[in-house]
Design a protein around this motif. Structure first.
Motif, PDB file in Angstrom:
ATOM      1  N   ALA A   1       0.840  -1.208   0.000  1.00 17.39           N
ATOM      2  CA  ALA A   1       0.000   0.000   0.000  1.00 17.39           C
ATOM      3  C   ALA A   1       0.879   1.263   0.000  1.00 17.39           C
ATOM      4  O   ALA A   1       2.100   1.196  -0.202  1.00 17.39           O
ATOM      5  N   ALA A   2       0.250   2.409   0.237  1.00 13.18           N
ATOM      6  CA  ALA A   2       0.972   3.693   0.171  1.00 13.18           C
ATOM      7  C   ALA A   2       2.049   3.813   1.251  1.00 13.18           C
ATOM      8  O   ALA A   2       2.858   4.738   1.219  1.00 13.18           O
TER       9      ALA A   2
ATOM     10  N   ILE B   1      -5.728  -3.921   5.782  1.00 13.18           N
ATOM     11  CA  ILE B   1      -6.810  -3.081   5.227  1.00 13.18           C
ATOM     12  C   ILE B   1      -7.888  -3.938   4.556  1.00 13.18           C
ATOM     13  O   ILE B   1      -9.034  -3.509   4.462  1.00 13.18           O
TER      14      ILE B   1
ATOM     15  N   HIS C   1     -10.188   1.014  10.038  1.00 17.68           N
ATOM     16  CA  HIS C   1     -11.355   1.671  10.643  1.00 17.68           C
ATOM     17  C   HIS C   1     -11.507   1.364  12.133  1.00 17.68           C
ATOM     18  O   HIS C   1     -12.471   1.808  12.759  1.00 17.68           O
TER      19      HIS C   1
ATOM     20  N   GLY D   1      -8.371   7.092   8.340  1.00 18.98           N
ATOM     21  CA  GLY D   1      -8.507   5.644   8.190  1.00 18.98           C
ATOM     22  C   GLY D   1      -7.715   5.104   7.014  1.00 18.98           C
ATOM     23  O   GLY D   1      -8.185   4.220   6.301  1.00 18.98           O
ATOM     24  N   ARG D   2      -6.538   5.646   6.805  1.00 17.90           N
ATOM     25  CA  ARG D   2      -5.696   5.176   5.702  1.00 17.90           C
ATOM     26  C   ARG D   2      -4.290   4.887   6.207  1.00 17.90           C
ATOM     27  O   ARG D   2      -3.882   5.378   7.264  1.00 17.90           O
TER      28      ARG D   2
ATOM     29  N   PRO E   1      -0.182   5.164   4.957  1.00 22.23           N
ATOM     30  CA  PRO E   1       0.562   4.922   6.183  1.00 22.23           C
ATOM     31  C   PRO E   1       0.243   5.925   7.292  1.00 22.23           C
ATOM     32  O   PRO E   1      -0.254   7.018   7.030  1.00 22.23           O
TER      33      PRO E   1
ATOM     34  N   SER F   1       2.084   9.822   2.570  1.00 25.06           N
ATOM     35  CA  SER F   1       3.334   9.148   2.185  1.00 25.06           C
ATOM     36  C   SER F   1       4.405  10.127   1.685  1.00 25.06           C
ATOM     37  O   SER F   1       5.562  10.063   2.130  1.00 25.06           O
TER      38      SER F   1
ATOM     39  N   LEU G   1      -0.733  10.211  -7.676  1.00 25.98           N
ATOM     40  CA  LEU G   1      -1.297   9.443  -6.564  1.00 25.98           C
ATOM     41  C   LEU G   1      -2.831   9.562  -6.490  1.00 25.98           C
ATOM     42  O   LEU G   1      -3.519   8.550  -6.333  1.00 25.98           O
TER      43      LEU G   1
ATOM     44  N   TYR H   1     -10.299   3.039  -6.150  1.00 22.61           N
ATOM     45  CA  TYR H   1     -11.408   3.241  -5.199  1.00 22.61           C
ATOM     46  C   TYR H   1     -12.614   3.923  -5.843  1.00 22.61           C
ATOM     47  O   TYR H   1     -13.451   4.467  -5.141  1.00 22.61           O
TER      48      TYR H   1
ATOM     49  N   TRP I   1       1.917  -0.215  -8.696  1.00 23.25           N
ATOM     50  CA  TRP I   1       0.453  -0.302  -8.693  1.00 23.25           C
ATOM     51  C   TRP I   1      -0.133  -0.447 -10.100  1.00 23.25           C
ATOM     52  O   TRP I   1      -1.304  -0.775 -10.246  1.00 23.25           O
TER      53      TRP I   1
HETATM   54  N1  LIG Z   1      -2.609  10.338   0.113  1.00 22.92           N
HETATM   55  C1  LIG Z   1      -2.431   9.221   1.013  1.00 22.92           C
HETATM   56  C2  LIG Z   1      -3.169   8.037   0.405  1.00 22.92           C
HETATM   57  C3  LIG Z   1      -3.272   6.906   1.393  1.00 22.92           C
HETATM   58  C4  LIG Z   1      -4.176   5.799   0.881  1.00 22.92           C
HETATM   59  O1  LIG Z   1      -5.098   6.014   0.071  1.00 22.92           O
HETATM   60  N2  LIG Z   1      -3.921   4.587   1.392  1.00 22.92           N
HETATM   61  C5  LIG Z   1      -4.728   3.455   1.017  1.00 22.92           C
HETATM   62  C6  LIG Z   1      -3.849   2.248   0.701  1.00 22.92           C
HETATM   63  S1  LIG Z   1      -2.851   2.498  -0.715  1.00 22.92           S
HETATM   64  C7  LIG Z   1      -5.619   3.047   2.173  1.00 22.92           C
HETATM   65  O2  LIG Z   1      -5.277   3.245   3.317  1.00 22.92           O
HETATM   66  N3  LIG Z   1      -6.765   2.450   1.849  1.00 22.92           N
HETATM   67  C8  LIG Z   1      -7.682   1.970   2.809  1.00 22.92           C
HETATM   68  C9  LIG Z   1      -8.997   2.681   2.724  1.00 22.92           C
HETATM   69  O3  LIG Z   1      -9.110   3.716   2.036  1.00 22.92           O
HETATM   70  O4  LIG Z   1      -9.935   2.200   3.369  1.00 22.92           O
HETATM   71  C10 LIG Z   1      -0.934   8.927   1.164  1.00 22.92           C
HETATM   72  O5  LIG Z   1      -0.193   9.129   0.203  1.00 22.92           O
HETATM   73  O6  LIG Z   1      -0.514   8.524   2.268  1.00 22.92           O
END
Ligand SMILES: N[C@@H](CCC(=O)N[C@@H](CS)C(=O)NCC(=O)O)C(=O)O
Length: 218
Positions: free
Chosen positions: A11-12, A34, A40, A51-52, A54, A66, A106, A114, A171
């Protein structure tokens, strides 16, 4: 300096995880599944309300995004020389590329992966079509930058821009046009995938896809 990285494989968080390994600084890695929805969980949301992943807990303070984390780590560890110093010749190109990757590529990736859940599923195909166009334009731009046979994106040495770009290129591996198919990008990707820190990263995240054939240990 203390670091705790909340990550999910591939992931990110991957670029930040890679940089921490490359710098050989001590850190703790904590898995956030995730696919199981652990992002969550109330405990995790206290660290990262979006809720994302890193999240990087830096000396006790949770930090996110990130690209920002890569730039912060470069600033905190200047001896690692993973970003051109302020005022140096390559600084502007590095800033430009970091912002381009974080600000244009990104978000297009987020839209691609998504589209159904972030927006109205009825419009998801149109969102994905636009995202695909933007992602392929970014591959064109990176490929053109690498056409002079440079090994790294900025300044002749490994930098945070490479960590971010390689994560994003990974990705594309199941997209209609994977980045590895662009001639200069393909060469660049294969060279960076051979770095010991990238191989170590894949081993730690238990990732077997998108590795050079001779590096696969799993
Ligand atoms: N802009 C954020 C994007 C983070 C992001 O979208 N992470 C995704 C994984 S690649 C995530 O946590 N997805 C879980 C979700 O949205 O529920 C970054 O660069 O840190």
């Amino acid at each position: 300096m203390s670091y705790v990285l909340y990550y999910s494989p591939g992931a990110a968080s991957m670029a930040v995880h890679w940089m921490l390994i490359e710098m050989r600084v001590p850190f703790e890695a904590r898995l956030v599944d995730i696919d199981a929805g652990q992002q969550h969980d109330p405990d995790y949301l206290r660290l990262n309300p979006s809720g994302r992943v890193p999240t990087l807990v830096v000396d006790g303070s949770p930090r996110h995004e990130s690209a920002a984390l890569l730039m912060l780590l470069a600033e905190r560890h200047p001896d690692a020389a993973l970003a051109p110093a302020p005022g140096s010749t390559d600084r502007a190109a590095w800033l430009e590329l970091m912002i381009y990757l974080a600000n244009t590529l990104l978000p297009a990736m987020r839209d691609w992966f998504y589209a159904d859940s972030d927006g109205d599923p009825a419009g998801a195909d149109a969102v994905r079509a636009l995202a695909q166009r933007r992602i392929e334009q970014a591959c064109d731009r990176l490929d053109a930058r690498l056409a002079d046979d440079r090994r790294y994106l900025v300044g002749g040495t490994l930098s945070t821009a490479d960590f971010l770009a390689i994560m994003l290129m990974r990705w594309t591996r199941n997209m209609p046009r994977p980045a590895i198919g662009w001639p200069h990008l393909g060469r660049y990707i294969r060279a960076l995938r051979a770095l010991p820190s990238f191989i170590e990263l894949n081993t730690r995240e238990q990732l077997t896809e998108w590795r050079n054939d001779d590096d696969r240990r799993a």
